[in-house]
Enzyme design. Structure first.
Site, PDB file in Angstrom:
ATOM      1  N   GLU A  49       0.865  -1.190   0.000  1.00 37.00           N
ATOM      2  CA  GLU A  49       0.000   0.000   0.000  1.00 37.00           C
ATOM      3  C   GLU A  49       0.902   1.241   0.000  1.00 37.00           C
ATOM      4  O   GLU A  49       1.966   1.238   0.636  1.00 37.00           O
ATOM      5  CB  GLU A  49      -0.835  -0.019   1.306  1.00 37.00           C
ATOM      6  CG  GLU A  49      -1.683   1.219   1.551  1.00 37.00           C
ATOM      7  CD  GLU A  49      -2.284   1.239   2.975  1.00 37.00           C
ATOM      8  OE1 GLU A  49      -1.554   0.934   3.957  1.00 37.00           O
ATOM      9  OE2 GLU A  49      -3.478   1.567   3.099  1.00 37.00           O
ATOM     10  N   ASN A 109      -6.974   6.310  -1.505  1.00 36.40           N
ATOM     11  CA  ASN A 109      -5.896   5.352  -1.252  1.00 36.40           C
ATOM     12  C   ASN A 109      -6.185   4.182  -2.205  1.00 36.40           C
ATOM     13  O   ASN A 109      -7.133   3.432  -1.990  1.00 36.40           O
ATOM     14  CB  ASN A 109      -5.933   4.922   0.219  1.00 36.40           C
ATOM     15  CG  ASN A 109      -4.742   4.075   0.603  1.00 36.40           C
ATOM     16  OD1 ASN A 109      -4.058   3.527  -0.258  1.00 36.40           O
ATOM     17  ND2 ASN A 109      -4.498   3.945   1.903  1.00 36.40           N
ATOM     18  N   LYS A 126      -9.584   2.261  -1.502  1.00 34.87           N
ATOM     19  CA  LYS A 126      -9.751   1.707  -0.145  1.00 34.87           C
ATOM     20  C   LYS A 126     -11.061   2.142   0.510  1.00 34.87           C
ATOM     21  O   LYS A 126     -11.375   3.341   0.561  1.00 34.87           O
ATOM     22  CB  LYS A 126      -8.557   2.135   0.717  1.00 34.87           C
ATOM     23  CG  LYS A 126      -8.502   1.517   2.103  1.00 34.87           C
ATOM     24  CD  LYS A 126      -7.173   1.888   2.752  1.00 34.87           C
ATOM     25  CE  LYS A 126      -6.988   1.363   4.141  1.00 34.87           C
ATOM     26  NZ  LYS A 126      -5.653   1.730   4.680  1.00 34.87           N
ATOM     27  N   GLU A 145      -5.697   8.945   7.630  1.00 37.49           N
ATOM     28  CA  GLU A 145      -6.307   8.451   6.386  1.00 37.49           C
ATOM     29  C   GLU A 145      -7.705   9.039   6.185  1.00 37.49           C
ATOM     30  O   GLU A 145      -8.132   9.261   5.058  1.00 37.49           O
ATOM     31  CB  GLU A 145      -6.352   6.924   6.373  1.00 37.49           C
ATOM     32  CG  GLU A 145      -4.974   6.317   6.197  1.00 37.49           C
ATOM     33  CD  GLU A 145      -5.031   4.848   5.862  1.00 37.49           C
ATOM     34  OE1 GLU A 145      -5.650   4.490   4.848  1.00 37.49           O
ATOM     35  OE2 GLU A 145      -4.466   4.050   6.629  1.00 37.49           O
ATOM     36  N   CYS A 171      -4.833  -2.935   3.132  1.00 39.30           N
ATOM     37  CA  CYS A 171      -4.491  -2.813   4.550  1.00 39.30           C
ATOM     38  C   CYS A 171      -5.641  -3.100   5.508  1.00 39.30           C
ATOM     39  O   CYS A 171      -6.005  -4.240   5.731  1.00 39.30           O
ATOM     40  CB  CYS A 171      -3.859  -1.454   4.824  1.00 39.30           C
ATOM     41  SG  CYS A 171      -3.018  -1.457   6.418  1.00 39.30           S
ATOM     42  N   ASN A 196       0.349  -0.932   5.497  1.00 40.69           N
ATOM     43  CA  ASN A 196       1.296  -0.173   6.334  1.00 40.69           C
ATOM     44  C   ASN A 196       0.710  -0.213   7.733  1.00 40.69           C
ATOM     45  O   ASN A 196      -0.273   0.482   8.016  1.00 40.69           O
ATOM     46  CB  ASN A 196       1.363   1.299   5.920  1.00 40.69           C
ATOM     47  CG  ASN A 196       2.106   1.543   4.630  1.00 40.69           C
ATOM     48  OD1 ASN A 196       3.289   1.871   4.617  1.00 40.69           O
ATOM     49  ND2 ASN A 196       1.390   1.416   3.520  1.00 40.69           N
TER      50      ASN A 196
HETATM   51  N1  CDV Z   1      -2.821   1.593   6.761  1.00 38.04           N
HETATM   52  C1  CDV Z   1      -3.742   0.947   7.500  1.00 38.04           C
HETATM   53  O1  CDV Z   1      -4.883   0.746   7.071  1.00 38.04           O
HETATM   54  N2  CDV Z   1      -3.382   0.578   8.742  1.00 38.04           N
HETATM   55  C2  CDV Z   1      -4.318  -0.030   9.636  1.00 38.04           C
HETATM   56  C3  CDV Z   1      -4.231   0.590  11.002  1.00 38.04           C
HETATM   57  C4  CDV Z   1      -5.429   0.231  11.846  1.00 38.04           C
HETATM   58  C5  CDV Z   1      -3.011   0.277  11.738  1.00 38.04           C
HETATM   59  C6  CDV Z   1      -4.178  -1.540   9.697  1.00 38.04           C
HETATM   60  O2  CDV Z   1      -5.222  -2.196   9.746  1.00 38.04           O
HETATM   61  O3  CDV Z   1      -3.085  -2.089   9.692  1.00 38.04           O
END
Ligand code: CDV
Length: 311
Positions: A49, A109, A126, A145, A171, A196
């Site tokens: 991502e 995203n 996303k 975000e 993610c 991430n």
């Molecule tokens: N970039 C993300 O979506 N990170 C999320 C947050 C909650 C840490 C994750 O689910 O990993």
């Protein structure tokens, strides 16, 4: 589609991308991993991502010009074109996550699937955006975000990429069972995603080991329950002092992890994914047409938050 198909599937985990790193340098790293994946038998590579920049939602940025530097206004653009060119030359397909700024000024995203001919065959924006939109002055870093992106408007869709059915997400989506079920109801065979995940939870005191175990358990359970392969590429290590978890993985439809990154740096993991394994589950224990009872699942679409027990 014929049975007994296999897919050379690679995940290209990335170590830190720091604020000072140029797009050219980052794309160079992606190309190097693409070549390694090819040399190890892969046909498809999953990148993380927001792969082209640092994880900028950790920063409160007021200057619009400074913020805009993190977004791609076209794709491919001249800086990313070398990755498309190399993939086409190697006859490789790939998944790539990046921040998208549309001509209308909308921000998402985003991830794309690029086929072996070098064409964008699918796009995802996303949906489950985590974090907050306000400036948390007491937090060690931000997770903005909800400020820097709109909720995706393309839904969860499945794309036929060189004769394999791919579903995409990003993610935080990987933690939500609805993501995989909507994709598997479209006969997805492989779910690809980038992530991430900061090692520190700014909302409550969650030990780092749980950050990794919830990451893994979400994908292992979902791979099994939806009879799909799941390939997840993290961007990890310490980005300008902010640490993110590694543990990029490829999970089989049995729920087992068949490949897992052991570093927090650029690292390629590869497996020969037997697509028939998913088909076996789809024909038996998870034969949706035979065993699902949607009339008993109505609350899933009727309610957003939890409410009273049904009367
Ligand atoms: N970039 C993300 O979506 N990170 C999320 C947050 C909650 C840490 C994750 O689910 O990993």
């Amino acid at each position: 589609m014929s049975s007994n198909r296999t897919l050379g599937l690679a995940v290209a985990q990335m170590g830190a991308v720091n604020l000072a790193d140029s797009r050219e340098a980052v794309v160079g790293r992606l190309i190097e991993m693409l070549r390694e994946a090819k040399s190890r038998g892969a046909e498809h590579v999953v990148f993380p991502e927001l792969a082209l920049t640092t994880f900028f939602p950790r920063y409160w940025i007021e200057d619009q010009e400074e913020l805009d530097r993190f977004y791609e206004k076209t794709m491919p653009n001249p800086q990313v074109q070398p990755l498309f060119d190399e993939a086409r030359k190697l006859e490789m397909s790939f998944y790539l996550g990046y921040a998208e700024l549309t001509p209308e000024g909308r921000r998402f995203n985003t991830s794309i699937l690029v086929n072996k001919a070098g064409n964008i065959a699918g796009k995802y924006r996303k949906i489950h955006l985590p974090g907050h939109s306000d400036h948390k002055l007491d937090a060690p870093f931000q997770h903005l975000e909800k400020k820097y992106f709109e909720v995706g408007d393309l839904g969860f869709r499945v794309f036929n990429l060189d004769e394999t059915l791919f579903g995409m997400c990003l993610c935080n989506d990987r933690r939500w069972p609805e993501t995989y079920r909507v994709l598997s109801l479209q006969s997805a065979e492989v779910v690809v995603l980038g992530y991430n995940t900061p090692s520190v939870n700014i909302h409550w005191n969650e030990p780092v080991h749980l950050r990794t175990s919830t990451h893994l358990i979400s994908m292992q359970a979902s791979a099994y329950q939806n009879a799909v392969w799941v390939a997840a590429a993290g961007k990890c290590g310490s980005e300008d002092g902010f640490h993110m978890i590694g543990s990029s993985v490829i999970v089989a439809p049995t729920g087992e992890i068949v490949a897992r990154a052991i570093t927090e740096e650029d690292e390629v993991i590869v497996t020969k994914a037997d697509l028939q394994i998913g088909e076996n589950f789809r024909q038996h224990v998870f034969n949706f047409a035979k065993h699902r009872s949607p009339e008993h699942y109505r609350l899933i679409v009727e309610r957003v938050g939890a409410g009273e027990p049904l009367a």
